[in-house]
Motif scaffolding. Structure first.
Motif, PDB file in Angstrom:
ATOM      1  N   SER A   1      15.483   1.319   2.111  1.00 58.28           N
ATOM      2  CA  SER A   1      15.496   1.213   0.576  1.00 58.28           C
ATOM      3  C   SER A   1      14.095   1.446   0.048  1.00 58.28           C
ATOM      4  O   SER A   1      14.179   2.046  -1.183  1.00 58.28           O
ATOM      5  N   LEU A   2      12.941   1.353   0.687  1.00 56.69           N
ATOM      6  CA  LEU A   2      11.986   1.881   0.167  1.00 56.69           C
ATOM      7  C   LEU A   2      11.652   3.451   0.039  1.00 56.69           C
ATOM      8  O   LEU A   2      11.455   4.128  -0.875  1.00 56.69           O
TER       9      LEU A   2
ATOM     10  N   ILE B   1      14.444   5.662  -0.058  1.00 61.95           N
ATOM     11  CA  ILE B   1      15.478   5.880  -1.172  1.00 61.95           C
ATOM     12  C   ILE B   1      14.664   5.889  -2.507  1.00 61.95           C
ATOM     13  O   ILE B   1      14.776   6.740  -3.366  1.00 61.95           O
TER      14      ILE B   1
ATOM     15  N   THR C   1      17.695  -3.021  -4.205  1.00 61.85           N
ATOM     16  CA  THR C   1      17.527  -3.423  -2.495  1.00 61.85           C
ATOM     17  C   THR C   1      16.037  -3.269  -2.127  1.00 61.85           C
ATOM     18  O   THR C   1      15.691  -3.722  -0.939  1.00 61.85           O
ATOM     19  N   ASN C   2      15.112  -3.122  -3.121  1.00 63.90           N
ATOM     20  CA  ASN C   2      13.652  -3.119  -3.006  1.00 63.90           C
ATOM     21  C   ASN C   2      13.421  -4.309  -2.220  1.00 63.90           C
ATOM     22  O   ASN C   2      13.475  -5.386  -2.895  1.00 63.90           O
ATOM     23  N   PRO C   3      12.752  -4.364  -1.194  1.00 63.35           N
ATOM     24  CA  PRO C   3      12.392  -5.768  -0.544  1.00 63.35           C
ATOM     25  C   PRO C   3      11.381  -6.674  -1.349  1.00 63.35           C
ATOM     26  O   PRO C   3      11.605  -7.808  -1.280  1.00 63.35           O
TER      27      PRO C   3
ATOM     28  N   SER D   1      15.056  -2.613   4.691  1.00 59.39           N
ATOM     29  CA  SER D   1      13.840  -2.721   3.828  1.00 59.39           C
ATOM     30  C   SER D   1      13.415  -1.294   3.768  1.00 59.39           C
ATOM     31  O   SER D   1      12.850  -0.693   2.527  1.00 59.39           O
TER      32      SER D   1
ATOM     33  N   ASN E   1      19.061   2.275  -7.244  1.00 59.85           N
ATOM     34  CA  ASN E   1      18.239   3.084  -6.071  1.00 59.85           C
ATOM     35  C   ASN E   1      16.740   2.599  -5.909  1.00 59.85           C
ATOM     36  O   ASN E   1      16.305   2.243  -4.761  1.00 59.85           O
TER      37      ASN E   1
END
Lengths: 369, 129
Positions: free
Chosen positions: B11-12, B14, A192-194, B8, A188
Motif C-alpha cells: 500500500s505504501l 501504491i 490502506t496506508n498502515p 503495508s 490509493n
C-alpha cells in the motif's frame, strides 16, 4: 499524593491550528492519557439567531450562509424552505433540481476540505493539496454561478436567482467525469496506508447507543451503523426522483467515518449527474414570481425545515411575526458532535485526540452560531 | 504477520506511485499578485454606481442586511450623495439584484484591504462619479 499533583491541566486552543476554528478544550492529563476533557465553545458567537429579529426576511437571507461557511447552500435552503412553507408557495421543478445540484456539489466541496485537513492533522500533507485542488474546481463553478466562492446568497424565496448557463453545466459535467478518478487516487494514498489505519482503526468509537443518545447525525451517525439519511427517509425537494445509495458502516470508529464520507462523495456525484440531465432538458422558469421577497409580511405561524447537510441534520425553525421573524432557531450537526468529545476522549492518548476530533468533521461557526 | 507487512509495504508503494503521478500534473496555482485570477461575470466585488440612473427609491437600502448604504437626497428628491460603507458591506449583492433601474452593479475589484478606516467609505456624487 493529591490528584492535582498527579494530573496536569492543559488548554488546547482556542487558537490551536488543528481545532479548525476556535474551540478550546481543557484537558486533564495523566502522563499521555487524557483523564477528562471539557470543551469550551462560544468564541465565534455572532448572534446569528438574534440578528434575525431586527431584520426583514430578505435581509436575513445572506446572513444564513455564514452559519456553516463550508455548506452555505444547506442553511440557505433550510431558511428559504421555511419561508416558502409559511407563505404556502410552490417552487418550480427546475429550481428544485438546481437547488439539489448546488447542495450536492457543496457536500462534495465540504467533504473534500474535511478530507484534506483531516489528513493534515494526521501528518499527511499531499492529500491536502489534491483535495484543495479538486475543491477549487467546485468553487470556480460556484463563483461563475452565484458570484462568490463561499457566501453564495443564491437561493431566494420561490426559487433561485439566476439560471445555469450551458457553459457552467459543461464545467460541472466535466468535473463529475473527472472526480471518480481523483477519489480513487485519494483512496490509493489513504485507505490502506498502515500509518493511517493504525491511527484511525478502533479509535474514537461511537457506539450506536451513544450516537443516538447524543443526537449525533449525518455521516458520524451512519458510521455507527444507523442508516438515517433524511434524503432517503424523509425526502425533500426532488430527492425521491433521484437514484442514489446511502452508506453506513458498523465500526463507529474514525476509520468508518472516513469510509462513509468517501462513499458519500460517490453518491453525491451520482445525484449531480442526474440533476444535470434534467436541468439541460428543462426550459421551465427558475423562480416563482408570485413571491415578493422585499415586501414580505407573513402572518403569525411557525415552520421547521430539516435538511441533511454535510455535517448532519440542519434544521431551521422560523416563527413568523409580521415584517420580521419573531424568532429563528438553528439546529446544526457539529454542536452535538462537540458534546460527545468528553465521552470520546477519556482514556485516549493525547496523540489520538486530533485524529478523533478531526474525524467528527466539526466546524466551529456552526457550533457557536 | 508477514502477510500484514507485505500488505503495508504494497500500500505504501501504491501510495507513493500515486503521489509521483501527481507531480507531473498541470500546475493550478497562480503567481498572484503578478497574475490576476480570471473572474466570472457574476462576481460580486466593489460596487459600480451610475448616479444618473438612480432615482433614490431606497430599495437598495431596504434590502441591505448590513445597513451599509446611505442615500442623501437634495430638496427636489434627486440623489446628492450615495455612499457605501465597506466596513459594513458583506458583498451579498442584494442591492444590485433588487435595483430595478440598474444603477447599482457589482464590479470585479476585490482588493479592498486598506489601513485607513476612512477610505472604506465610498461616496458617489454628481461631481465624483
Amino acid at each position: 499524593m493529591t490528584n492535582l499533583l498527579k494530573t496536569m491541566e492543559i488548554n488546547v486552543g482556542p487558537q490551536h491550528p488543528s481545532t479548525h476554528g476556535v474551540l478550546r478544550l481543557v484537558l486533564e492529563l495523566d502522563g499521555e492519557i487524557i483523564k477528562s476533557c471539557k470543551p469550551v465553545v462560544g468564541y465565534l458567537h455572532r448572534g446569528i439567531e438574534k440578528m434575525a429579529e431586527s431584520r426583514s426576511y430578505l435581509q436575513y437571507l445572506p446572513i444564513v450562509d455564514r452559519i456553516d461557511y463550508l455548506g452555505g447552500f444547506f442553511n440557505s435552503y433550510a431558511y428559504c424552505d421555511c419561508i416558502e412553507n409559511l407563505l404556502n408557495v410552490e417552487i418550480p421543478v427546475k429550481a428544485q433540481y438546481i437547488r439539489v445540484l448546488c447542495m450536492e456539489l457543496n457536500r462534495i466541496a465540504s467533504h473534500l476540505l474535511w478530507l484534506g485537513t483531516f489528513m493534515l492533522d494526521l501528518g499527511a500533507s499531499s492529500p491536502l493539496f489534491y483535495c484543495f485542488r479538486d475543491r477549487e474546481r467546485i468553487l470556480h463553478i460556484f463563483e461563475a454561478l452565484t458570484g462568490q466562492r463561499m457566501m453564495y446568497n443564491y437561493f431566494t424565496f420561490g426559487g433561485v436567482r439566476f439560471d445555469i448557463p450551458n457553459e457552467i453545466l459543461e464545467d460541472i459535467s466535466s468535473f463529475v467525469e473527472d472526480m471518480p478518478e481523483c477519489i480513487k487516487d485519494y483512496e490509493n494514498i489513504i485507505t490502506t496506508n498502515p500509518i493511517f489505519t493504525s491511527r484511525c482503526v478502533n479509535k474514537g468509537i461511537i457506539t450506536k447507543r451513544n450516537a443516538l443518545q447524543y443526537s449525533i447525525t449525518g455521516a458520524n451517525l451512519r458510521a455507527s451503523g444507523v442508516g438515517l439519511d433524511f434524503r432517503k427517509s424523509c425526502p425533500y425537494l426532488t430527492y425521491d426522483n433521484l437514484e442514489f445509495d446511502i452508506s453506513y458502516a458498523d465500526g463507529g470508529d474514525a476509520y468508518s467515518r472516513y469510509k462513509v464520507r468517501i462513499f458519500e462523495l460517490y453518491s453525491s456525484l451520482k445525484i449531480v449527474e442526474q440533476c444535470i440531465d434534467f436541468i439541460r432538458s428543462s426550459s421551465e422558469p427558475i423562480l416563482n414570481k408570485s413571491v415578493k421577497p422585499v415586501m414580505l409580511n407573513i402572518p403569525e405561524g411557525e415552520y421547521t425545515s430539516i435538511v441533511e447537510a454535510s455535517r448532519g441534520l440542519t434544521s431551521c425553525t422560523v416563527k413568523a411575526g409580521g415584517k420580521t421573524p419573531y424568532r429563528v432557531k438553528w439546529r446544526t450537526g457539529s454542536y452535538y458532535a462537540v458534546q460527545l468529545l468528553p465521552e470520546l476522549l477519556v482514556n485516549c492518548e493525547v496523540a489520538d485526540m486530533m485524529a478523533i476530533f478531526g474525524s467528527l468533521d466539526v466546524i466551529l461557526p456552526e457550533v457557536d452560531k | 504477520m508477514f502477510k500484514q507487512i507485505y500488505k503495508s509495504i504494497l500500500s505504501l508503494i501504491i501510495g507513493h506511485l500515486t503521489v509521483f503521478k501527481h507531480a507531473f500534473k498541470k500546475r493550478v496555482t497562480l503567481e498572484y499578485p503578478e497574475v490576476k485570477p480570471k473572474l466570472s461575470d457574476r462576481f460580486r466585488g466593489k460596487h459600480l454606481f451610475d448616479i444618473d440612473k438612480c432615482k433614490a427609491c431606497g430599495m437598495c437600502q431596504k434590502v441591505c442586511p448590513a445597513n451599509a448604504i446611505t442615500i442623501t437626497k437634495s430638496e427636489n428628491g434627486i440623489v446628492k450623495c450615495y455612499s457605501i460603507d465597506y466596513g459594513k458591506c458583506i458583498f451579498c449583492g442584494n442591492c444590485a439584484y433588487y435595483c430595478s433601474l440598474g444603477s447599482v452593479k457589482m464590479g470585479n475589484d476585490f482588493e479592498l484591504a486598506t489601513d485607513d478606516k476612512n477610505s472604506l467609505k465610498l461616496n458617489f456624487t454628481k461631481e465624483n462619479k
